[in-house]
Scaffold this motif. Structure first.
Motif, PDB file in Angstrom:
ATOM      1  N   LEU A  39       0.625 -50.060 -45.463  1.00  0.00           N
ATOM      2  CA  LEU A  39       0.250 -49.049 -46.450  1.00  0.00           C
ATOM      3  C   LEU A  39       1.376 -48.835 -47.455  1.00  0.00           C
ATOM      4  O   LEU A  39       1.140 -48.754 -48.662  1.00  0.00           O
ATOM      5  N   VAL A  40       2.605 -48.757 -46.963  1.00  0.00           N
ATOM      6  CA  VAL A  40       3.765 -48.576 -47.837  1.00  0.00           C
ATOM      7  C   VAL A  40       3.956 -49.797 -48.731  1.00  0.00           C
ATOM      8  O   VAL A  40       4.156 -49.670 -49.943  1.00  0.00           O
ATOM      9  N   ALA A  41       3.883 -50.991 -48.163  1.00  0.00           N
ATOM     10  CA  ALA A  41       4.034 -52.213 -48.957  1.00  0.00           C
ATOM     11  C   ALA A  41       2.967 -52.281 -50.049  1.00  0.00           C
ATOM     12  O   ALA A  41       3.259 -52.652 -51.192  1.00  0.00           O
ATOM     13  N   LEU A  42       1.763 -51.896 -49.701  1.00  0.00           N
ATOM     14  CA  LEU A  42       0.668 -51.901 -50.672  1.00  0.00           C
ATOM     15  C   LEU A  42       0.922 -50.887 -51.783  1.00  0.00           C
ATOM     16  O   LEU A  42       0.774 -51.199 -52.970  1.00  0.00           O
ATOM     17  N   ALA A  94       7.970 -43.570 -50.200  1.00  0.00           N
ATOM     18  CA  ALA A  94       7.847 -44.866 -50.876  1.00  0.00           C
ATOM     19  C   ALA A  94       7.686 -44.685 -52.383  1.00  0.00           C
ATOM     20  O   ALA A  94       8.304 -45.410 -53.170  1.00  0.00           O
ATOM     21  N   GLU A  95       6.882 -43.727 -52.781  1.00  0.00           N
ATOM     22  CA  GLU A  95       6.690 -43.489 -54.216  1.00  0.00           C
ATOM     23  C   GLU A  95       7.975 -43.018 -54.883  1.00  0.00           C
ATOM     24  O   GLU A  95       8.360 -43.542 -55.925  1.00  0.00           O
ATOM     25  N   GLU A  96       8.635 -42.034 -54.282  1.00  0.00           N
ATOM     26  CA  GLU A  96       9.874 -41.546 -54.897  1.00  0.00           C
ATOM     27  C   GLU A  96      10.963 -42.614 -54.865  1.00  0.00           C
ATOM     28  O   GLU A  96      11.752 -42.719 -55.801  1.00  0.00           O
ATOM     29  N   LEU A 130      12.246 -51.261 -46.046  1.00  0.00           N
ATOM     30  CA  LEU A 130      10.958 -51.791 -46.501  1.00  0.00           C
ATOM     31  C   LEU A 130      10.695 -51.433 -47.962  1.00  0.00           C
ATOM     32  O   LEU A 130      10.296 -52.288 -48.759  1.00  0.00           O
ATOM     33  N   VAL A 131      10.902 -50.178 -48.323  1.00  0.00           N
ATOM     34  CA  VAL A 131      10.683 -49.761 -49.713  1.00  0.00           C
ATOM     35  C   VAL A 131      11.594 -50.557 -50.646  1.00  0.00           C
ATOM     36  O   VAL A 131      11.141 -51.077 -51.676  1.00  0.00           O
ATOM     37  N   SER A 132      12.852 -50.686 -50.277  1.00  0.00           N
ATOM     38  CA  SER A 132      13.799 -51.444 -51.098  1.00  0.00           C
ATOM     39  C   SER A 132      13.424 -52.918 -51.173  1.00  0.00           C
ATOM     40  O   SER A 132      13.451 -53.535 -52.249  1.00  0.00           O
ATOM     41  N   PHE A 133      13.075 -53.489 -50.032  1.00  0.00           N
ATOM     42  CA  PHE A 133      12.667 -54.897 -49.942  1.00  0.00           C
ATOM     43  C   PHE A 133      11.439 -55.162 -50.822  1.00  0.00           C
ATOM     44  O   PHE A 133      11.406 -56.123 -51.591  1.00  0.00           O
TER      45      PHE A 133
END
Length: 157
Positions: A39-42, A94-96, A130-133
């Motif tokens: 969900l975060v990656a998407l 993830a958005e921020e 993950l967010v950074s990647f």
């Protein structure tokens, strides 16, 4: 659309991708729930307009059993009732984390505190990495105009 670069053709890209794929596997094998990871990656990929990553993570999530309603509502997660409080906290972080240039202070203390209520330190570490990647991979793909639509689940695992 043709890609500007073939990441699998040259030695520099090959060496770098080897390490990127290894980093991706570490994240995938982390204690952060798999559904949350997809969900975060998407969501990060939607924000960045990375079609190839949207294609990949939608298909990976569906192959792992994620339902189409939740996948279709990721872009509007704030108004959707189908996500857990923990998933909502991860999506907000993830958005921020993705909009650091737009959000004057980066990830706010309130968003961090909300995520920390739902995830332990190992999971938070995986979430931040993950967010950074995803932001890095999205940029590689957008800059080089990697085409989307042909991804098969499991193709890079």
């Amino acid at each position: 659309m043709d890609a500007r670069l073939n990441f699998f053709a040259g030695p520099t890209a090959g060496k770098a991708l080897k390490y990127l794929m290894s980093a991706g596997k570490v994240i995938k094998d982390s204690p952060l729930p798999a559904a949350t990871q997809e969900l975060v990656a998407l969501r990060v990929s939607q924000i960045n307009g990375c079609a190839v990553c949207i294609d990949m993570h939608t298909k990976e999530a569906a192959a792992a059993g994620e339902n189409s309603v939740r996948l279709n509502l990721v872009a509007a997660w704030r108004e959707a009732t189908v996500f857990t409080e923990a998933e909502r906290a991860a999506l907000e972080l993830a958005e921020e984390g993705t909009r650091v240039a737009d959000a004057a202070g980066g990830v706010s203390d309130a968003v961090w505190a909300d995520a920390a209520k739902h995830y332990d330190e190992e999971q938070l570490t995986a979430l931040v990495v993950l967010v950074s990647f995803m932001n890095m991979v999205n940029r590689l793909n957008v800059i080089t105009q990697q085409p989307a639509g042909d991804y098969e689940p499991g193709q890079f695992h």
